[in-house]
Design an enzyme around this catalytic site. Structure first.
Site, mmCIF file in Angstrom:
data_model
loop_
_atom_site.group_PDB
_atom_site.id
_atom_site.type_symbol
_atom_site.label_atom_id
_atom_site.label_comp_id
_atom_site.label_asym_id
_atom_site.label_seq_id
_atom_site.Cartn_x
_atom_site.Cartn_y
_atom_site.Cartn_z
ATOM 1 N N ALA A 191 0.828 -1.205 0.000
ATOM 2 C CA ALA A 191 0.000 0.000 0.000
ATOM 3 C C ALA A 191 0.860 1.252 0.000
ATOM 4 O O ALA A 191 2.058 1.208 0.267
ATOM 5 C CB ALA A 191 -0.901 -0.011 1.229
ATOM 6 N N LYS A 192 0.199 2.341 -0.339
ATOM 7 C CA LYS A 192 0.851 3.654 -0.413
ATOM 8 C C LYS A 192 1.753 3.950 0.773
ATOM 9 O O LYS A 192 2.854 4.444 0.627
ATOM 10 C CB LYS A 192 -0.237 4.732 -0.431
#
Ligand code: GLU
Length: 486
Positions: free
Chosen positions: A257-258
């Site tokens: 994820a980011k």
């Protein structure tokens, strides 16, 4: 898929922000499958979700494709007769509505006029998740009711009509045959109330009308694929070969994820990774070649890529491996290109007049990413305030006392010496070693410590002094003598 059909793959990004590593992998695999088979690689921009549209994201997609070398045969700016290649432009041609109406006629889709309120009343909370299963209310509207609603301009969506009985099976090249009960398939929306098609509908219409033979995408689309299969079947179209890719996880086995800080191509570029190393690394996130070789150019990947060797199990994004790989690319890099790419990482560190190329020659084989350079070369800019304990080295047979003696004796010799090339320094220091009958290290260790103030340096005393020049080398040796005399 019928044989002898030219392979056509597509990368179909939604312009919603940076290019996630997973999307880059999809693009790469689509590219490799096409190129391996002498086929065509196509770009299609899926911009039908207006709410998620991010300004500038389309440009970022093109930029990333250019930097990674994934050149496409067809796309918005290269129409080979299948255009438009941007979904919002395709929509303007009326294609999606036309096909949706065809499904309505076949009984495979229907208009739905239910308002927000009614839909909200269908929402159920199952295991903490809001789930809405549409109850086919509008499927039972009469022809007259539908026409009256349409004539009155009542907002509507068009839904897929999935049967309550039977099963649907589709085949995925990686996951095999997948069969689901039709009752599990919701009547998903095909055309939204704003007139735009959903991704779920547009991908099927577009892949068919653009003659796409192989569809590669993340395994998050696996659960929707039976519904796509039903659409293909309803139209009487042959479905493409499906290749769903395993999840990419971080080191904690959570979806990349980011917040990991390295989930996108742009993040990795900012961290100083080379596009070719990123491509090589991403190729191995879920695919393995026959040998245990790990370094591949794009050309070599094209040659070797067999999608049957894609794994089912998740692939972990291993930063240590990416760093190693990047280091291998730097080592093998043409020197002139290395100077050019590395310059931004040294220009603010090194003093004016210093030979940057000579400094860079010392670090080329020692770094994994360009930002590592700073930690190796900072002492060229300024002598750090080091501890005299550094002069003590058991293996070199040195300590503070003999180091001081050596530096004191060498200072006048070096003051009188003018050839500060690495060879010149070697000559003068080796003459001294021979004359004194001491070990090389007993002279080289104190000198290198004095001129660098560091335990570890790229290059030895000769190279460092050549770069520092006579004046600065002597100044540092005097500082060393001062420190040792205290
Ligand atoms: N537009 C979709 C996405 O960006 C593409 C999925 C697909 O390749 O079919 O996730």
């Amino acid at each position: 898929m019928s044989e002898n059909k030219k392979i056509r793959t597509r990368y179909a990004p939604s312009p919603t922000g940076k290019m996630h590593v997973g999307n880059l992998r999809t693009a790469l695999y689509e590219f490799l499958i096409a190129k391996h088979a002498g086929g065509d690689f196509i770009i299609r921009i899926e911009d039908t979700d207006q709410e998620r549209y991010v300004e500038g994201a389309t440009e970022l997609i093109y930029k990333t494709l250019a930097l990674t070398g994934l050149s496409y045969d067809e796309g918005p700016d290269k129409d080979k007769g299948y255009g438009p290649y941007v979904q919002s432009e395709r929509m303007a041609t009326g294609i999606y509505l036309q096909y949706a109406k065809e499904l309505i006629e076949k009984g495979e889709a229907y208009y739905c006029f239910c308002d927000e309120e009614r839909l909200a009343s269908l929402r159920q909370n199952i295991d903490g998740k809001e789930i809405m299963t549409y109850d086919k209310h509008c499927l039972h509207l009469s022809k007259e009711e539908i026409e009256a609603n349409l004539a009155a301009g009542k907002p509507y969506v068009i839904r897929q009509n999935n049967p309550k009985e039977g099963e649907t099976t589709f085949h995925d090249e990686i996951y095999g045959d997948i069969t689901v009960k039709n009752e599990e398939l919701d009547d998903m929306i095909l055309i939204k109330s704003d007139g735009f098609p959903t991704y779920n509908f547009a991908n099927v219409v577009d892949d068919h009308t653009m003659n796409i033979t192989h569809v590669v995408r993340g395994c998050e689309y696996l659960s929707s694929s039976p519904k796509y299969q039903r659409l293909y079947d309803a139209f009487g179209w042959e479905s493409p070969v499906y290749i769903h890719l395993p999840l990419i996880t971080d080191e904690d086995h959570k979806k990349l994820a980011k917040r990991s800080g390295h989930a996108s191509f742009e993040d990795l570029m900012e961290q100083g990774f080379l596009p070719e190393a990123i491509v090589n690394f991403v190729a191995l996130l879920g695919w393995s070649p026959e040998s245990d070789r790990e370094i591949f150019t794009l050309e070599e990947l094209i040659e070797q890529f067999d999608y049957h060797r894609i794994n089912k199990s998740g692939s972990v994004f291993d930063m240590v491996k990416l760093r190693w790989m990047n280091g291998e690319y730097i080592k093998a890099m043409d020197t002139e290109r290395f100077y050019e790419l590395a310059e931004p990482y040294v220009q603010d560190i090194l003093p004016a007049g210093m030979d940057h190329k000579k400094v860079l020659d010392l670090v080329k084989t020692r770094i994994e990413v360009f930002p590592d350079i700073a930690g190796h070369i900072d002492f060229f800019a300024e002598l750090p305030d080091y501890d005299v304990a550094m002069y003590t080295h058991k293996k070199m047979k040195t300590n503070a006392e003999n180091s001081l003696a050596v530096l004191r004796e060498l200072l006048p010799i070096l003051e009188a010496w003018d050839d500060y090339s690495a060879d010149g320094i070697r000559e003068v220091l080796m003459n001294y070693v021979a004359e004194k009958g001491i070990k090389n290290g007993q002279a080289l260790w104190p000198v290198r410590t004095a001129v660098s103030g560091k335990q570890m340096t790229p290059g030895g005393a000769y190279e460092i002094m050549e770069i520092l020049g006579k004046e600065e080398s002597l100044r540092r040796i005097r500082v060393g003598i001062d420190k040792l005399s205290k």
